[in-house]
Design an enzyme around this catalytic site. Structure first.
Site, PDB file in Angstrom:
ATOM      1  N   THR A  27      -5.141 -21.126   7.628  1.00  0.00           N
ATOM      2  CA  THR A  27      -5.518 -19.936   9.143  1.00  0.00           C
ATOM      3  C   THR A  27      -6.251 -18.526   8.565  1.00  0.00           C
ATOM      4  O   THR A  27      -6.141 -18.615   7.035  1.00  0.00           O
ATOM      5  CB  THR A  27      -3.980 -20.206   9.560  1.00  0.00           C
ATOM      6  OG1 THR A  27      -2.993 -18.883   8.580  1.00  0.00           O
ATOM      7  CG2 THR A  27      -3.284 -20.749   9.829  1.00  0.00           C
ATOM      8  N   VAL A  58      -1.310 -18.768   4.845  1.00  0.00           N
ATOM      9  CA  VAL A  58      -1.491 -17.849   5.639  1.00  0.00           C
ATOM     10  C   VAL A  58      -2.424 -15.997   5.109  1.00  0.00           C
ATOM     11  O   VAL A  58      -2.232 -15.686   4.014  1.00  0.00           O
ATOM     12  CB  VAL A  58      -0.250 -17.519   6.229  1.00  0.00           C
ATOM     13  CG1 VAL A  58       0.055 -16.435   7.519  1.00  0.00           C
ATOM     14  CG2 VAL A  58       0.570 -18.899   6.728  1.00  0.00           C
ATOM     15  N   PRO A  85      -0.322 -17.443  -0.436  1.00  0.00           N
ATOM     16  CA  PRO A  85      -1.106 -16.153   0.534  1.00  0.00           C
ATOM     17  C   PRO A  85      -2.952 -15.277   0.251  1.00  0.00           C
ATOM     18  O   PRO A  85      -3.010 -15.933  -0.742  1.00  0.00           O
ATOM     19  CB  PRO A  85      -0.125 -14.422  -0.231  1.00  0.00           C
ATOM     20  CG  PRO A  85       0.038 -15.403  -1.833  1.00  0.00           C
ATOM     21  CD  PRO A  85       0.490 -16.565  -1.368  1.00  0.00           C
ATOM     22  N   LYS A  86      -3.732 -15.073   1.131  1.00  0.00           N
ATOM     23  CA  LYS A  86      -4.938 -15.541   1.223  1.00  0.00           C
ATOM     24  C   LYS A  86      -4.920 -13.921   1.636  1.00  0.00           C
ATOM     25  O   LYS A  86      -4.631 -13.142   2.251  1.00  0.00           O
ATOM     26  CB  LYS A  86      -5.334 -16.439   2.166  1.00  0.00           C
ATOM     27  CG  LYS A  86      -5.424 -17.682   2.677  1.00  0.00           C
ATOM     28  CD  LYS A  86      -6.009 -18.255   3.669  1.00  0.00           C
ATOM     29  CE  LYS A  86      -7.454 -17.251   4.156  1.00  0.00           C
ATOM     30  NZ  LYS A  86      -8.163 -18.706   5.186  1.00  0.00           N
ATOM     31  N   VAL A  87      -5.774 -13.269   0.090  1.00  0.00           N
ATOM     32  CA  VAL A  87      -6.193 -12.292   0.120  1.00  0.00           C
ATOM     33  C   VAL A  87      -7.744 -11.778   0.112  1.00  0.00           C
ATOM     34  O   VAL A  87      -8.611 -12.578  -0.557  1.00  0.00           O
ATOM     35  CB  VAL A  87      -5.622 -11.282  -0.742  1.00  0.00           C
ATOM     36  CG1 VAL A  87      -5.366 -10.052  -1.754  1.00  0.00           C
ATOM     37  CG2 VAL A  87      -4.020 -11.825  -1.243  1.00  0.00           C
TER      38      VAL A  87
END
Ligand code: E4P
Length: 229
Positions: A27, A58, A85-87
């Site tokens: 997402t 996310v 985790p998307k960073v």
């Protein structure tokens, strides 16, 4: 190559996971905002829909590494195994990736549009890098070329980081990154059908059905035919 769904639309997610061999969901803040729902409910519903053993990526929103780490910890508490985790690849993002990798997360570096961003993210400890193919193509860039260059650099430098290619608008782009060495692609729900459909396949199947119906009856399956003495 693994296929992910790039969506926060729970109806589309449920329909896609029923049929397609998907490894998870990605997402982004825009996709989540489009749903206009409380975040906790939405994320938990997606987590439930995609089932155990799948990945759920996310994005974090903090502008400082410390906040991003806290966001990731809260999301891991909420979503459990399979949360990534998307960073975004900013200086604070690189720091967050390093800290998160040290804490046992497998972060995804996102919003990548150049090989040097991907190399830095890999060195910081990203498990995945997400290059944006169509966004590059839309400004006369070469999205597939960038993915190929990242794949070459990761191999050259012996980096274990995977390429999770993102931002697609055509089947040709998806095929391009598959041959360029992407390990994973994330696709909007409306791109799944075009990846599979072909008029020759459809006419071939129609021909088989017509021949079969001529012998065993219209709409009859193998089960019906076997049941007839
Ligand atoms: C990647 O993780 C993003 O969610 C996404 O693929 C961006 O795609 P778009 O360019 O179609 O918005």
């Amino acid at each position: 190559m693994l296929y992910f769904l790039d969506s926060a639309d729970t109806q589309a997610i449920a329909a896609a996971f029923d049929l397609w061999p998907l490894a998870g969901v990605t997402t982004n803040p825009s996709l989540i905002a489009r749903e206009k729902r409380p975040l906790r409910d939405l994320l938990l519903e997606i987590r439930r829909l995609i089932g155990p053993g799948t990945m759920f990526h996310v994005q974090l929103l903090g502008s400082e590494a410390g906040i991003m780490v806290e966001e990731a910890q809260r999301l891991r508490d909420l979503l459990g195994d399979g949360f990534h985790p998307k960073v975004p690849v900013t200086p604070q993002g690189l720091k967050a990736i390093r800290l998160l990798a040290g804490l046992g997360f497998e972060p995804t570096a996102t919003a990548i549009v150049s090989p040097s961003q991907a190399l830095l993210a890999a060195r910081a400890g990203a498990a995945f890098t997400a290059p944006y193919v169509n966004r590059l193509d839309m400004i006369n860039g070469d999205g597939v070329g960038v993915v190929g260059e990242i794949a070459r650099l990761f191999a050259l430098h012996g980096l274990p980081t995977k390429i999770l290619a993102a931002s697609f608008k055509s089947v040709q782009q998806v095929h391009g990154v598959a041959t360029a060495g992407a390990h994973t692609v994330t696709l909007a729900p409306d791109l799944l059908g075009p990846l599979l459909s072909h008029p020759l396949t459809e006419s071939g199947i129609a021909g088989f059905l017509a021949d079969w119906a001529g012998c065993y009856g219209p709409g009859h399956t193998v089960l019906d035919a076997l049941a007839t003495p």
